[in-house]
Scaffold this motif. Structure first.
Motif, PDB file in Angstrom:
ATOM      1  N   MET A  55       0.297  -1.275  -0.122  1.00  0.00           N
ATOM      2  CA  MET A  55       0.330   0.047   0.299  1.00  0.00           C
ATOM      3  C   MET A  55       1.016   1.349   0.185  1.00  0.00           C
ATOM      4  O   MET A  55       2.327   1.233   0.179  1.00  0.00           O
ATOM      5  N   THR A  56       0.238   2.115  -0.456  1.00  0.00           N
ATOM      6  CA  THR A  56       1.073   3.805  -0.200  1.00  0.00           C
ATOM      7  C   THR A  56       0.341   4.290   0.769  1.00  0.00           C
ATOM      8  O   THR A  56      -1.176   4.085   0.747  1.00  0.00           O
ATOM      9  N   GLY A  70      -3.908   2.772   4.529  1.00  0.00           N
ATOM     10  CA  GLY A  70      -3.541   3.373   2.993  1.00  0.00           C
ATOM     11  C   GLY A  70      -3.839   2.668   1.930  1.00  0.00           C
ATOM     12  O   GLY A  70      -5.540   2.399   1.974  1.00  0.00           O
ATOM     13  N   ILE A  71      -3.696   2.183   1.071  1.00  0.00           N
ATOM     14  CA  ILE A  71      -4.283   2.176  -0.724  1.00  0.00           C
ATOM     15  C   ILE A  71      -3.612   0.998  -0.999  1.00  0.00           C
ATOM     16  O   ILE A  71      -2.436   1.693  -1.127  1.00  0.00           O
ATOM     17  N   VAL A  72      -4.481  -0.037  -1.847  1.00  0.00           N
ATOM     18  CA  VAL A  72      -3.214  -0.381  -3.225  1.00  0.00           C
ATOM     19  C   VAL A  72      -3.788  -0.979  -4.010  1.00  0.00           C
ATOM     20  O   VAL A  72      -5.109  -0.358  -4.416  1.00  0.00           O
ATOM     21  N   THR A  73      -2.939   0.024  -5.251  1.00  0.00           N
ATOM     22  CA  THR A  73      -3.947   0.794  -6.598  1.00  0.00           C
ATOM     23  C   THR A  73      -3.865  -0.951  -7.355  1.00  0.00           C
ATOM     24  O   THR A  73      -2.406  -1.662  -7.444  1.00  0.00           O
ATOM     25  N   PHE A  74      -4.437  -0.834  -8.307  1.00  0.00           N
ATOM     26  CA  PHE A  74      -4.397  -2.044  -9.633  1.00  0.00           C
ATOM     27  C   PHE A  74      -2.711  -1.615 -10.178  1.00  0.00           C
ATOM     28  O   PHE A  74      -2.609  -3.088 -10.291  1.00  0.00           O
ATOM     29  N   ASP A  75      -2.120  -0.888 -10.267  1.00  0.00           N
ATOM     30  CA  ASP A  75      -0.851  -0.562 -10.492  1.00  0.00           C
ATOM     31  C   ASP A  75       0.353  -1.183 -10.445  1.00  0.00           C
ATOM     32  O   ASP A  75       0.934  -1.774 -10.994  1.00  0.00           O
ATOM     33  N   ASP A  76       0.087  -1.114  -8.555  1.00  0.00           N
ATOM     34  CA  ASP A  76       1.030  -1.664  -7.984  1.00  0.00           C
ATOM     35  C   ASP A  76       0.567  -2.918  -7.860  1.00  0.00           C
ATOM     36  O   ASP A  76       1.564  -3.296  -8.066  1.00  0.00           O
ATOM     37  N   GLY A  89     -14.396  -4.439 -10.255  1.00  0.00           N
ATOM     38  CA  GLY A  89     -13.754  -3.104 -11.288  1.00  0.00           C
ATOM     39  C   GLY A  89     -12.616  -1.797 -10.618  1.00  0.00           C
ATOM     40  O   GLY A  89     -13.543  -1.132 -10.935  1.00  0.00           O
ATOM     41  N   LEU A  90     -12.293  -1.928  -9.886  1.00  0.00           N
ATOM     42  CA  LEU A  90     -11.662  -1.409  -8.888  1.00  0.00           C
ATOM     43  C   LEU A  90     -10.344  -0.815  -9.451  1.00  0.00           C
ATOM     44  O   LEU A  90      -9.498  -1.575  -9.973  1.00  0.00           O
ATOM     45  N   LEU A  91      -9.967   0.552  -9.082  1.00  0.00           N
ATOM     46  CA  LEU A  91      -8.466   0.783 -10.176  1.00  0.00           C
ATOM     47  C   LEU A  91      -8.648   0.677  -8.386  1.00  0.00           C
ATOM     48  O   LEU A  91      -6.452   1.162  -8.652  1.00  0.00           O
ATOM     49  N   ALA A  92      -8.385   0.784  -6.798  1.00  0.00           N
ATOM     50  CA  ALA A  92      -7.847   0.496  -5.785  1.00  0.00           C
ATOM     51  C   ALA A  92      -8.114   0.364  -4.751  1.00  0.00           C
ATOM     52  O   ALA A  92     -10.090   0.527  -4.927  1.00  0.00           O
ATOM     53  N   THR A 152      -0.652  17.484  -3.093  1.00  0.00           N
ATOM     54  CA  THR A 152      -0.617  16.229  -2.642  1.00  0.00           C
ATOM     55  C   THR A 152       0.264  15.228  -3.076  1.00  0.00           C
ATOM     56  O   THR A 152       0.480  15.061  -4.141  1.00  0.00           O
ATOM     57  N   ASN A 153       0.896  13.843  -2.233  1.00  0.00           N
ATOM     58  CA  ASN A 153       1.708  12.759  -2.815  1.00  0.00           C
ATOM     59  C   ASN A 153       0.471  11.597  -3.049  1.00  0.00           C
ATOM     60  O   ASN A 153       1.317  10.044  -4.334  1.00  0.00           O
ATOM     61  N   ALA A 154      -1.075  11.998  -2.738  1.00  0.00           N
ATOM     62  CA  ALA A 154      -1.447  11.156  -2.706  1.00  0.00           C
ATOM     63  C   ALA A 154      -1.264  10.030  -4.067  1.00  0.00           C
ATOM     64  O   ALA A 154      -1.621  10.448  -5.522  1.00  0.00           O
ATOM     65  N   GLU A 155      -1.112   8.632  -4.233  1.00  0.00           N
ATOM     66  CA  GLU A 155      -0.959   8.089  -6.030  1.00  0.00           C
ATOM     67  C   GLU A 155      -2.382   8.669  -6.620  1.00  0.00           C
ATOM     68  O   GLU A 155      -2.138   8.729  -8.325  1.00  0.00           O
ATOM     69  N   THR A 156      -2.763   8.337  -6.475  1.00  0.00           N
ATOM     70  CA  THR A 156      -4.603   8.173  -6.916  1.00  0.00           C
ATOM     71  C   THR A 156      -5.395   8.758  -6.393  1.00  0.00           C
ATOM     72  O   THR A 156      -5.646   8.747  -5.431  1.00  0.00           O
ATOM     73  N   ILE A 157      -6.619   9.627  -7.265  1.00  0.00           N
ATOM     74  CA  ILE A 157      -7.498  10.424  -6.668  1.00  0.00           C
ATOM     75  C   ILE A 157      -9.048   9.984  -7.041  1.00  0.00           C
ATOM     76  O   ILE A 157      -9.694  10.626  -7.760  1.00  0.00           O
TER      77      ILE A 157
END
Length: 259
Positions: free
Chosen positions: A143-144, A247-253, A231-234, A168-173
């Motif tokens: 996670m980030t 935190g969150i885990v993204t699909f890209d991660d 069907g989530l992106l994070a 913000t350093n948020a990886e995805t909004i």
């Protein structure tokens, strides 16, 4: 942002960037280089010898070079960090998303990691230490912690203004997570929903309270199945009985880990 694809165009564009490096023309280099897609920036950077790379470091801010650094494979990251001025390297690491920084620190010896962690901003260093404490391959390690959170009592206009103005350093909004004063997750609002809602709407009225979450100990394959199924992106990572958002885990991660 431009993606290089035609051979002749790429050859010409590369020539002008190389000429700017040779002539010490920071303004010309930045004009062309920063207009490129990150993957093309990385490809160009890797084509340079050390002397030219050192000129590029001087042309880019630590945050800008961090975008390239995050794209490099682990072995190359270890080679490049040695070339950087130590203060520059610390500033760059402070700017990296916490999960990308933690991945890099996982490559280092304890002595090397301590060198940088002791010189980084405390909040950033603490985030990295937290991620490194989780078992590899779990949500906690993937996670980030750089998450853009909002309050149920805010209005849409206020949130949009914060998004525009706040760095913000948020990886995805793509998703905005609604938390209480205690940091516990209350709901989620998609960026699309935020944009199409009337400006005076309360977040409490448009948020989705039906949450899909994972605990910090969830395995990568379990997270991937959840993301694919819904069907989530994070997906948010929570802990404790009150679902504190950590935190969150993204699909890209997950995809980059599979690669």
């Amino acid at each position: 942002m431009m993606k290089l694809h035609q051979y002749k165009f790429k050859e010409e564009y590369t020539y002008y960037m190389l000429q700017a490096i040779k002539d010490g023309r920071q303004d010309l280099f930045r004009r062309d280089f920063l207009d490129l897609h990150p993957s093309d920036q990385t490809e160009f950077f890797l084509s340079l010898d050390q002397l030219k790379r050192e000129r590029v470091y001087s042309f880019l801010s630590p945050a800008e070079f961090g975008e390239i650094f995050s794209e490099l494979i682990p072995g190359i990251q270890k080679e490049m960090i040695v070339e950087l001025n130590r203060d520059y390297a610390v500033a760059m690491l402070n700017e990296l998303p916490s999960d990308d920084a933690a991945d890099f620190f996982g490559l280092l010896s304890q002595k090397e990691a301590d060198f940088f962690l002791n010189r980084m901003e405390k909040e950033e260093a603490d985030d990295i230490k937290q991620l490194l404490a989780y078992e590899e391959g779990t949500a906690g390690s993937l996670m980030t912690s750089d998450v853009f959170t909002i309050a149920a009592s805010e209005r849409v206009t206020d949130v949009l203004n914060r998004l525009r103005l706040k760095k913000t350093n948020a990886e995805t909004i793509y998703y905005l997570y609604v938390t209480g004063d205690d940091g516990c997750l209350k709901g989620v609002v998609s960026l699309r929903q935020l944009i199409i809602s009337p400006g005076d709407s309360l977040i409490a009225d448009i948020m989705n309270g039906k949450l899909i979450t994972v605990p910090a100990g969830a395995h990568r394959l379990e997270i991937l199945e959840i993301i694919k199924k819904y069907g989530l992106l994070a997906v948010p990572v929570v802990e404790g009985e009150d679902d504190a958002l950590i935190g969150i885990v993204t699909f890209d991660d997950l995809l980059s880990l599979a690669d």
